[in-house]
Design a protein around this motif. Structure first.
Motif, short mmCIF file in Angstrom:
data_model
loop_
_atom_site.label_atom_id
_atom_site.label_comp_id
_atom_site.label_asym_id
_atom_site.label_seq_id
_atom_site.Cartn_x
_atom_site.Cartn_y
_atom_site.Cartn_z
N TRP A 7 61.33 93.65 27.37
CA TRP A 7 61.30 93.44 28.73
C TRP A 7 62.42 93.99 29.29
O TRP A 7 62.40 94.40 30.35
N ARG A 8 63.65 93.71 28.60
CA ARG A 8 64.84 94.20 29.29
C ARG A 8 65.17 95.62 29.52
O ARG A 8 65.53 96.28 30.47
N LYS A 9 64.01 96.45 28.56
CA LYS A 9 64.15 97.68 28.85
C LYS A 9 63.40 98.56 29.85
O LYS A 9 63.50 99.48 30.22
N ARG A 10 62.57 97.55 30.39
CA ARG A 10 61.73 98.17 31.46
C ARG A 10 62.45 98.37 32.88
O ARG A 10 63.62 97.91 32.92
N GLN A 35 67.54 83.07 23.36
CA GLN A 35 68.08 82.22 22.30
C GLN A 35 67.52 82.12 20.98
O GLN A 35 67.76 81.83 19.99
N ASN A 36 66.09 82.45 21.18
CA ASN A 36 65.21 82.23 19.99
C ASN A 36 65.29 83.62 19.01
O ASN A 36 64.76 84.65 19.68
N GLY A 87 63.51 88.10 19.89
CA GLY A 87 64.38 89.19 20.28
C GLY A 87 63.76 90.63 20.52
O GLY A 87 64.05 91.23 21.57
N LEU A 88 62.65 90.90 19.83
CA LEU A 88 61.87 92.03 19.97
C LEU A 88 61.28 92.24 21.46
O LEU A 88 61.33 92.91 22.14
N ILE A 89 60.43 90.87 21.67
CA ILE A 89 59.72 90.85 22.88
C ILE A 89 60.77 90.81 24.10
O ILE A 89 60.75 91.64 25.29
N ARG A 104 63.33 83.70 30.60
CA ARG A 104 64.20 84.41 29.66
C ARG A 104 65.36 83.87 29.04
O ARG A 104 65.71 84.33 27.90
N ASP A 105 66.01 83.11 30.01
CA ASP A 105 67.48 82.49 29.43
C ASP A 105 67.19 81.70 28.06
O ASP A 105 68.04 81.63 27.05
#
Length: 98
Positions: free
Chosen positions: A50-53, A39-40, A44-46, A34-35
């Motif tokens: 993932w962070r919203k889960r 940065q790509n 961003g959408l993916i 993820r780190d």
């Protein structure tokens, strides 16, 4: 003509007996890297999804992915019985030509 084959997996499940192992392995990879991936701009959408889960959901998916990796990399001679999470079963996302 390309059609989706009848599969044993439920595409809505990410963990469990009916979940396609490639799904959890994908998210395991996303979490592990993820780190770098964040940065790509194309990710961003993916990464946002993932962070919203919920953290408990992310943890369960990552643990299931680790279990799938262990099952896939375990030598066949060490297996007393066939593993019930056979990665060779057809995933609903795999396509075949007719």
């Amino acid at each position: 003509m390309i059609t989706v084959s009848h599969a044993r997996y439920d595409p809505k499940q990410v963990t469990g007996d009916q979940a396609c192992p490639y799904n959890s392995l994908y998210w395991h990879f996303i979490d592990r890297h993820r780190d770098v991936l964040s940065q790509n701009p194309r990710m961003g959408l993916i990464m946002g999804g993932w962070r919203k889960r919920a953290s408990s959901d992310r943890e369960a998916v990552v643990q299931w992915g680790e279990q799938m990796l262990r099952a896939a990399t375990q030598p066949l001679v060490d297996r007393a019985a066939p593993h019930r999470y056979d990665l060779r079963r057809r995933c609903p996302l795999q396509r075949r030509e007719q």
